[in-house]
Design a protein around this motif. Structure first.
Motif, PDB file in Angstrom:
ATOM      1  N   ALA A  56     -10.384   0.306  19.725  1.00 17.66           N
ATOM      2  CA  ALA A  56     -10.162   1.234  18.606  1.00 17.66           C
ATOM      3  C   ALA A  56      -8.685   1.221  18.206  1.00 17.66           C
ATOM      4  N   LEU A  57      -7.795   1.320  19.179  1.00 22.45           N
ATOM      5  CA  LEU A  57      -6.363   1.292  18.880  1.00 22.45           C
ATOM      6  C   LEU A  57      -5.978  -0.013  18.184  1.00 22.45           C
ATOM      7  N   LYS A  79     -22.361   5.487  16.637  1.00 23.89           N
ATOM      8  CA  LYS A  79     -21.497   6.523  16.073  1.00 23.89           C
ATOM      9  C   LYS A  79     -21.090   7.514  17.165  1.00 23.89           C
ATOM     10  N   GLN A  80     -22.042   7.848  18.027  1.00 20.92           N
ATOM     11  CA  GLN A  80     -21.778   8.786  19.123  1.00 20.92           C
ATOM     12  C   GLN A  80     -20.705   8.233  20.069  1.00 20.92           C
ATOM     13  N   SER A  81     -20.820   6.959  20.402  1.00 18.45           N
ATOM     14  CA  SER A  81     -19.842   6.330  21.300  1.00 18.45           C
ATOM     15  C   SER A  81     -18.461   6.301  20.657  1.00 18.45           C
ATOM     16  N   LEU A  82     -18.385   5.900  19.392  1.00 17.04           N
ATOM     17  CA  LEU A  82     -17.096   5.854  18.707  1.00 17.04           C
ATOM     18  C   LEU A  82     -16.507   7.250  18.563  1.00 17.04           C
ATOM     19  N   ASN A  83     -17.340   8.230  18.241  1.00 17.79           N
ATOM     20  CA  ASN A  83     -16.832   9.602  18.102  1.00 17.79           C
ATOM     21  C   ASN A  83     -16.222  10.108  19.400  1.00 17.79           C
ATOM     22  N   ARG A  84     -16.834   9.758  20.511  1.00 12.43           N
ATOM     23  CA  ARG A  84     -16.299  10.156  21.821  1.00 12.43           C
ATOM     24  C   ARG A  84     -14.911   9.554  22.044  1.00 12.43           C
ATOM     25  N   VAL A  85     -14.774   8.265  21.737  1.00 14.42           N
ATOM     26  CA  VAL A  85     -13.496   7.570  21.899  1.00 14.42           C
ATOM     27  C   VAL A  85     -12.452   8.150  20.953  1.00 14.42           C
ATOM     28  N   ARG A  87     -12.394  11.079  19.451  1.00  8.59           N
ATOM     29  CA  ARG A  87     -12.063  12.473  19.804  1.00  8.59           C
ATOM     30  C   ARG A  87     -10.980  12.501  20.883  1.00  8.59           C
ATOM     31  N   THR A  88     -11.119  11.657  21.895  1.00 10.48           N
ATOM     32  CA  THR A  88     -10.126  11.581  22.969  1.00 10.48           C
ATOM     33  C   THR A  88      -8.778  11.122  22.428  1.00 10.48           C
ATOM     34  N   LEU A  89      -8.787  10.062  21.627  1.00  8.27           N
ATOM     35  CA  LEU A  89      -7.531   9.523  21.100  1.00  8.27           C
ATOM     36  C   LEU A  89      -6.839  10.517  20.162  1.00  8.27           C
ATOM     37  N   ILE A  90      -7.616  11.254  19.403  1.00  9.65           N
ATOM     38  CA  ILE A  90      -7.049  12.259  18.497  1.00  9.65           C
ATOM     39  C   ILE A  90      -6.497  13.440  19.295  1.00  9.65           C
ATOM     40  N   GLU A  91      -7.280  13.928  20.255  1.00 12.61           N
ATOM     41  CA  GLU A  91      -6.833  15.060  21.091  1.00 12.61           C
ATOM     42  C   GLU A  91      -5.576  14.710  21.874  1.00 12.61           C
ATOM     43  N   ASP A  92      -5.455  13.449  22.286  1.00 13.39           N
ATOM     44  CA  ASP A  92      -4.296  13.016  23.059  1.00 13.39           C
ATOM     45  C   ASP A  92      -3.102  12.642  22.176  1.00 13.39           C
ATOM     46  N   GLY A  93      -3.257  12.783  20.875  1.00 11.08           N
ATOM     47  CA  GLY A  93      -2.147  12.551  19.962  1.00 11.08           C
ATOM     48  C   GLY A  93      -1.835  11.099  19.665  1.00 11.08           C
ATOM     49  N   LEU A  94      -2.803  10.199  19.850  1.00 12.44           N
ATOM     50  CA  LEU A  94      -2.584   8.772  19.603  1.00 12.44           C
ATOM     51  C   LEU A  94      -3.092   8.329  18.236  1.00 12.44           C
ATOM     52  N   VAL A  95      -4.084   9.043  17.738  1.00 15.88           N
ATOM     53  CA  VAL A  95      -4.693   8.702  16.449  1.00 15.88           C
ATOM     54  C   VAL A  95      -4.727   9.951  15.590  1.00 15.88           C
TER      55      VAL A  95
END
Length: 169
Positions: A56-57, A79-85, A87-95
């Motif tokens: 994704a990055l 879609k579910q798998s990508l949303n999980r990834v 969500r983590t990247l957004i919450e961690d401030g990377l995306v």
């Protein structure tokens, strides 16, 4: 299995591959992939991320502002798998996810400075490995390797790859 086609020098040549030669190629691909992913895997471990986060990055970096739907098509995940990834990247401030200007339903994805730094670290590890392998193999082998990889791609994946290759940096 016989295949005909232009040889490396542009002339016609026939290439006969035995099952044993194909098996060796398949095994080489498996072991090369392990090496190719080993360095990024060690880096990702520090963040409790996996290869899906890395992919994704990578593709958000390659196409800043890409949509979630475009990323879904490139990665070929649910879609579910990508949303999980994501969500983590957004919450961690990377995306960062931004609402589309033309279509408010679309979400456009961008790397933050922190995300770009991690992507650089991951990519540099892989570039170093590729650079060393390419230098050892030489230009003709590099061109041939790329041809083999492109020939193995599914038609839709090849179109996506060509669009990135021809339009990206």
């Amino acid at each position: 299995m016989a295949e005909g086609g232009p040889g490396p020098a542009g002339g016609e040549s026939l290439l006969f591959l035995t099952d044993e030669q194909l098996r060796k190629g398949i095994e080489a691909m498996f072991f090369a992939y392990r090496g190719f992913t080993a360095d990024p895997d060690r880096i990702l471990e520090n963040y409790a991320y996996g290869r899906a986060h890395h992919r994704a990055l990578h593709f958000i970096h390659r196409s800043p502002g890409t949509t979630v739907n475009n990323l879904l098509a490139i990665l070929g995940v649910t879609k579910q798998s990508l949303n999980r990834v994501l969500r983590t990247l957004i919450e961690d401030g990377l995306v960062e996810s931004r609402v589309g200007r033309r279509d408010k339903r679309e979400r456009h994805l961008y790397l933050t400075e922190q995300g770009a730094a991690l992507e650089r670290e991951l990519s540099e590890a892989q570039r170093a490995r590729m650079r060393a392998a390419y230098r050892a193999a030489g230009p003709a082998a590099v061109a041939g390797f790329r041809q083999v990889l492109e020939a193995m791609m599914e038609p839709e994946m090849r179109r996506q790859y060509m669009a990135l290759r021809d339009g990206g940096s």
